[in-house]
Design a protein around this motif. Structure first.
Motif, PDB file in Angstrom:
ATOM      1  N   VAL A  65      -0.878   5.214  -7.702  1.00 31.93           N
ATOM      2  CA  VAL A  65      -2.021   5.441  -8.592  1.00 31.93           C
ATOM      3  C   VAL A  65      -3.201   4.564  -8.204  1.00 31.93           C
ATOM      4  O   VAL A  65      -4.339   5.018  -8.159  1.00 31.93           O
ATOM      5  CB  VAL A  65      -1.621   5.155 -10.054  1.00 31.93           C
ATOM      6  CG1 VAL A  65      -2.796   5.399 -10.999  1.00 31.93           C
ATOM      7  CG2 VAL A  65      -0.422   6.003 -10.461  1.00 31.93           C
ATOM      8  N   PHE A  66      -2.928   3.299  -7.913  1.00 28.74           N
ATOM      9  CA  PHE A  66      -3.974   2.326  -7.627  1.00 28.74           C
ATOM     10  C   PHE A  66      -4.078   2.091  -6.124  1.00 28.74           C
ATOM     11  O   PHE A  66      -3.094   1.742  -5.477  1.00 28.74           O
ATOM     12  CB  PHE A  66      -3.670   1.003  -8.318  1.00 28.74           C
ATOM     13  CG  PHE A  66      -3.570   1.102  -9.816  1.00 28.74           C
ATOM     14  CD1 PHE A  66      -4.708   1.074 -10.611  1.00 28.74           C
ATOM     15  CD2 PHE A  66      -2.329   1.237 -10.436  1.00 28.74           C
ATOM     16  CE1 PHE A  66      -4.625   1.172 -11.987  1.00 28.74           C
ATOM     17  CE2 PHE A  66      -2.236   1.330 -11.817  1.00 28.74           C
ATOM     18  CZ  PHE A  66      -3.383   1.304 -12.595  1.00 28.74           C
ATOM     19  N   GLU A  67      -5.276   2.275  -5.593  1.00 30.06           N
ATOM     20  CA  GLU A  67      -5.488   1.905  -4.198  1.00 30.06           C
ATOM     21  C   GLU A  67      -5.614   0.396  -4.061  1.00 30.06           C
ATOM     22  O   GLU A  67      -5.112  -0.209  -3.120  1.00 30.06           O
ATOM     23  CB  GLU A  67      -6.728   2.597  -3.647  1.00 30.06           C
ATOM     24  CG  GLU A  67      -6.897   2.406  -2.149  1.00 30.06           C
ATOM     25  CD  GLU A  67      -8.007   3.252  -1.560  1.00 30.06           C
ATOM     26  OE1 GLU A  67      -8.285   3.090  -0.354  1.00 30.06           O
ATOM     27  OE2 GLU A  67      -8.603   4.075  -2.282  1.00 30.06           O
ATOM     28  N   LYS A  68      -6.312  -0.209  -5.031  1.00 30.49           N
ATOM     29  CA  LYS A  68      -6.367  -1.668  -5.119  1.00 30.49           C
ATOM     30  C   LYS A  68      -6.697  -2.026  -6.556  1.00 30.49           C
ATOM     31  O   LYS A  68      -7.649  -1.491  -7.134  1.00 30.49           O
ATOM     32  CB  LYS A  68      -7.430  -2.250  -4.191  1.00 30.49           C
ATOM     33  CG  LYS A  68      -7.542  -3.782  -4.286  1.00 30.49           C
ATOM     34  CD  LYS A  68      -8.721  -4.293  -3.476  1.00 30.49           C
ATOM     35  CE  LYS A  68      -8.894  -5.799  -3.643  1.00 30.49           C
ATOM     36  NZ  LYS A  68     -10.125  -6.298  -2.977  1.00 30.49           N
ATOM     37  N   VAL A  69      -5.916  -2.924  -7.127  1.00 34.66           N
ATOM     38  CA  VAL A  69      -6.209  -3.413  -8.473  1.00 34.66           C
ATOM     39  C   VAL A  69      -5.876  -4.892  -8.507  1.00 34.66           C
ATOM     40  O   VAL A  69      -4.850  -5.330  -7.992  1.00 34.66           O
ATOM     41  CB  VAL A  69      -5.437  -2.639  -9.567  1.00 34.66           C
ATOM     42  CG1 VAL A  69      -3.940  -2.607  -9.288  1.00 34.66           C
ATOM     43  CG2 VAL A  69      -5.706  -3.230 -10.944  1.00 34.66           C
ATOM     44  N   SER A 108      -9.770 -11.477 -15.646  1.00 32.52           N
ATOM     45  CA  SER A 108     -10.715 -10.574 -15.000  1.00 32.52           C
ATOM     46  C   SER A 108      -9.932  -9.495 -14.274  1.00 32.52           C
ATOM     47  O   SER A 108      -8.979  -9.790 -13.533  1.00 32.52           O
ATOM     48  CB  SER A 108     -11.596 -11.344 -14.010  1.00 32.52           C
ATOM     49  OG  SER A 108     -12.498 -10.479 -13.360  1.00 32.52           O
ATOM     50  N   LEU A 109     -10.346  -8.252 -14.477  1.00 29.09           N
ATOM     51  CA  LEU A 109      -9.616  -7.101 -13.926  1.00 29.09           C
ATOM     52  C   LEU A 109     -10.584  -6.110 -13.313  1.00 29.09           C
ATOM     53  O   LEU A 109     -11.620  -5.803 -13.909  1.00 29.09           O
ATOM     54  CB  LEU A 109      -8.829  -6.419 -15.048  1.00 29.09           C
ATOM     55  CG  LEU A 109      -8.047  -5.148 -14.746  1.00 29.09           C
ATOM     56  CD1 LEU A 109      -6.905  -4.990 -15.756  1.00 29.09           C
ATOM     57  CD2 LEU A 109      -8.903  -3.871 -14.793  1.00 29.09           C
ATOM     58  N   VAL A 110     -10.234  -5.614 -12.128  1.00 30.21           N
ATOM     59  CA  VAL A 110     -10.947  -4.491 -11.505  1.00 30.21           C
ATOM     60  C   VAL A 110      -9.908  -3.591 -10.863  1.00 30.21           C
ATOM     61  O   VAL A 110      -9.029  -4.067 -10.132  1.00 30.21           O
ATOM     62  CB  VAL A 110     -11.967  -4.966 -10.453  1.00 30.21           C
ATOM     63  CG1 VAL A 110     -12.614  -3.759  -9.776  1.00 30.21           C
ATOM     64  CG2 VAL A 110     -13.035  -5.839 -11.081  1.00 30.21           C
ATOM     65  N   ALA A 111     -10.013  -2.276 -11.128  1.00 30.63           N
ATOM     66  CA  ALA A 111      -9.073  -1.301 -10.567  1.00 30.63           C
ATOM     67  C   ALA A 111      -9.830  -0.226  -9.807  1.00 30.63           C
ATOM     68  O   ALA A 111     -10.756   0.386 -10.342  1.00 30.63           O
ATOM     69  CB  ALA A 111      -8.243  -0.664 -11.679  1.00 30.63           C
ATOM     70  N   HIS A 112      -9.426  -0.017  -8.556  1.00 33.15           N
ATOM     71  CA  HIS A 112      -9.936   1.071  -7.722  1.00 33.15           C
ATOM     72  C   HIS A 112      -8.776   2.039  -7.483  1.00 33.15           C
ATOM     73  O   HIS A 112      -7.699   1.632  -7.035  1.00 33.15           O
ATOM     74  CB  HIS A 112     -10.473   0.533  -6.399  1.00 33.15           C
ATOM     75  CG  HIS A 112     -11.624  -0.416  -6.566  1.00 33.15           C
ATOM     76  ND1 HIS A 112     -12.883   0.005  -6.918  1.00 33.15           N
ATOM     77  CD2 HIS A 112     -11.700  -1.775  -6.432  1.00 33.15           C
ATOM     78  CE1 HIS A 112     -13.693  -1.037  -6.993  1.00 33.15           C
ATOM     79  NE2 HIS A 112     -12.998  -2.132  -6.713  1.00 33.15           N
ATOM     80  N   MET A 113      -9.011   3.306  -7.759  1.00 37.06           N
ATOM     81  CA  MET A 113      -7.935   4.271  -7.850  1.00 37.06           C
ATOM     82  C   MET A 113      -7.751   5.066  -6.557  1.00 37.06           C
ATOM     83  O   MET A 113      -8.687   5.239  -5.769  1.00 37.06           O
ATOM     84  CB  MET A 113      -8.212   5.227  -9.010  1.00 37.06           C
ATOM     85  CG  MET A 113      -8.680   4.536 -10.289  1.00 37.06           C
ATOM     86  SD  MET A 113      -7.522   3.291 -10.899  1.00 37.06           S
ATOM     87  CE  MET A 113      -6.238   4.355 -11.551  1.00 37.06           C
ATOM     88  N   GLN A 114      -6.533   5.589  -6.351  1.00 40.13           N
ATOM     89  CA  GLN A 114      -6.269   6.465  -5.222  1.00 40.13           C
ATOM     90  C   GLN A 114      -6.993   7.806  -5.381  1.00 40.13           C
ATOM     91  O   GLN A 114      -7.651   8.287  -4.460  1.00 40.13           O
ATOM     92  CB  GLN A 114      -4.755   6.712  -5.083  1.00 40.13           C
ATOM     93  CG  GLN A 114      -3.930   5.514  -4.694  1.00 40.13           C
ATOM     94  CD  GLN A 114      -4.009   5.191  -3.199  1.00 40.13           C
ATOM     95  OE1 GLN A 114      -4.863   5.696  -2.477  1.00 40.13           O
ATOM     96  NE2 GLN A 114      -3.106   4.343  -2.733  1.00 40.13           N
ATOM     97  N   ASN A 115      -6.863   8.426  -6.546  1.00 37.16           N
ATOM     98  CA  ASN A 115      -7.426   9.753  -6.774  1.00 37.16           C
ATOM     99  C   ASN A 115      -8.910   9.619  -7.134  1.00 37.16           C
ATOM    100  O   ASN A 115      -9.257   8.922  -8.090  1.00 37.16           O
ATOM    101  CB  ASN A 115      -6.671  10.435  -7.920  1.00 37.16           C
ATOM    102  CG  ASN A 115      -6.990  11.909  -8.025  1.00 37.16           C
ATOM    103  OD1 ASN A 115      -8.132  12.330  -7.912  1.00 37.16           O
ATOM    104  ND2 ASN A 115      -5.961  12.715  -8.270  1.00 37.16           N
ATOM    105  N   PRO A 116      -9.813  10.277  -6.411  1.00 34.50           N
ATOM    106  CA  PRO A 116     -11.237  10.171  -6.729  1.00 34.50           C
ATOM    107  C   PRO A 116     -11.597  10.646  -8.132  1.00 34.50           C
ATOM    108  O   PRO A 116     -12.666  10.287  -8.643  1.00 34.50           O
ATOM    109  CB  PRO A 116     -11.901  11.065  -5.672  1.00 34.50           C
ATOM    110  CG  PRO A 116     -10.926  11.107  -4.537  1.00 34.50           C
ATOM    111  CD  PRO A 116      -9.567  11.073  -5.194  1.00 34.50           C
ATOM    112  N   HIS A 117     -10.730  11.454  -8.754  1.00 33.87           N
ATOM    113  CA  HIS A 117     -11.010  11.924 -10.111  1.00 33.87           C
ATOM    114  C   HIS A 117     -10.646  10.890 -11.170  1.00 33.87           C
ATOM    115  O   HIS A 117     -11.041  11.034 -12.330  1.00 33.87           O
ATOM    116  CB  HIS A 117     -10.255  13.234 -10.375  1.00 33.87           C
ATOM    117  CG  HIS A 117     -10.738  14.362  -9.528  1.00 33.87           C
ATOM    118  ND1 HIS A 117     -11.765  15.199  -9.897  1.00 33.87           N
ATOM    119  CD2 HIS A 117     -10.342  14.783  -8.287  1.00 33.87           C
ATOM    120  CE1 HIS A 117     -11.979  16.094  -8.952  1.00 33.87           C
ATOM    121  NE2 HIS A 117     -11.131  15.859  -7.965  1.00 33.87           N
ATOM    122  N   ALA A 118      -9.898   9.870 -10.789  1.00 36.57           N
ATOM    123  CA  ALA A 118      -9.530   8.795 -11.717  1.00 36.57           C
ATOM    124  C   ALA A 118     -10.593   7.702 -11.643  1.00 36.57           C
ATOM    125  O   ALA A 118     -10.965   7.264 -10.551  1.00 36.57           O
ATOM    126  CB  ALA A 118      -8.161   8.228 -11.368  1.00 36.57           C
TER     127      ALA A 118
END
Length: 286
Positions: A65-69, A108-118
């Motif tokens: 789900v997460f490419e990088k979090v 502190s939290l930042v999430a970059h997702m795998q799916n571009p729609h997320a």
């Protein structure tokens, strides 16, 4: 630096929130289908180059789900560097011009997702203390590269509900502050669809302000997790991925040029990898 009961309580709560969120994200990875192994956080202690304190950097890369979090917790103290001291004095922090000691804790939290729609997402909450003042700050904002109005509405509605018991004008005030704060002047646009942002919150009632900060942190998972779960199965194309990478470029520009937390972390000697955890793993510029 002597620890007060209030500072100890705040630091412990921020760390417990970190634990709750990382567990929820790993559980989401387990529920997702895919050939890749379910993602797991790599946890690294962090230290400061100067003075005292440190924290925990938790980063997951290459999940389903997460490419990088990243979900970071810190508790730091010491003496502010001259640039940071001058910036706080300019903001009107009482006593800061004469006494640069400080204590701070937060998540502190930042999430970059795998799916571009997320949607990508950011959240932080923190407490700051100086000999002349204490205050809370934080917020959350949603950063979709492909916006779904119903997702935006859900995110904002959840934050509105979290704010309502604590101040009749809190949501409207802090939403407007987020729109102003998360704006990229050189692009003439916001980096996402907003959320809430607040800083320097000191009503004179520490317990009330801490209760509001807990409400903001506690609202994060209900605001974001349903969106991630809904969009992680949406089919996507190469064009969608390209849109995502370009949007991430905006995110990187903002965090490197304008974000106050990035500047503070680097200027106070915190681990640069932890400070720059917010940057996406891949991005592109046109």
């Amino acid at each position: 630096m002597e620890m007060t009961p209030e500072r100890a309580e705040a630091a412990a709560w921020f760390r417990a929130l970190r634990d709750r969120i990382t567990a929820a994200f790993e559980a989401l990875e387990d529920r997702a289908s895919g050939a890749a192994p379910a993602g797991r956080f790599v946890v690294t202690p962090t230290t400061r180059a100067n003075d005292g304190g440190g924290g925990i950097m938790s980063v997951m890369r290459g999940g389903r789900v997460f490419e990088k979090v990243g979900v970071n917790w810190s508790e730091v103290h010491g003496v502010l560097a001259p640039r940071a001291q001058a910036a706080m004095a300019a903001r009107g922090v009482p006593g800061m011009a004469d006494d640069p000691r400080f204590w701070a804790s937060g998540i502190s939290l930042v999430a970059h997702m795998q799916n571009p729609h997320a949607p990508a997402v950011h959240m932080n909450t923190r407490m700051f203390w100086t000999p002349g003042a204490w205050w809370f700050g934080g917020g959350a904002d949603l950063n979709p590269c492909i916006e779904y109005p119903e997702d935006t509405a859900h995110f904002h509605d959840t934050l509105r509900s979290a704010c309502a018991p604590h101040g009749v004008d809190y949501y409207d005030r802090f939403r407007a502050w987020a729109d102003e704060y998360f704006f990229i002047p050189h692009r003439g646009r916001a980096r996402g669809v907003g959320g809430i942002f607040y800083d320097d919150l000191n009503s004179g009632d520490w317990h009330a302000d801490f209760a509001f900060t807990r409400a903001v942190g506690g609202a994060f998972l209900p605001a974001f997790l349903p969106l991630a779960e809904r969009r992680m199965i949406t089919p996507w194309s190469d064009a969608d991925r390209d849109t995502q990478l370009v949007h991430r470029g905006l995110y990187a520009e903002y965090n490197l040029v304008y974000d106050r937390g990035t500047r503070f972390g680097l200027e106070t000697g915190h681990d640069p990898d932890a400070v720059l955890m917010s940057l996406p793993p891949l991005a592109k510029w046109i």
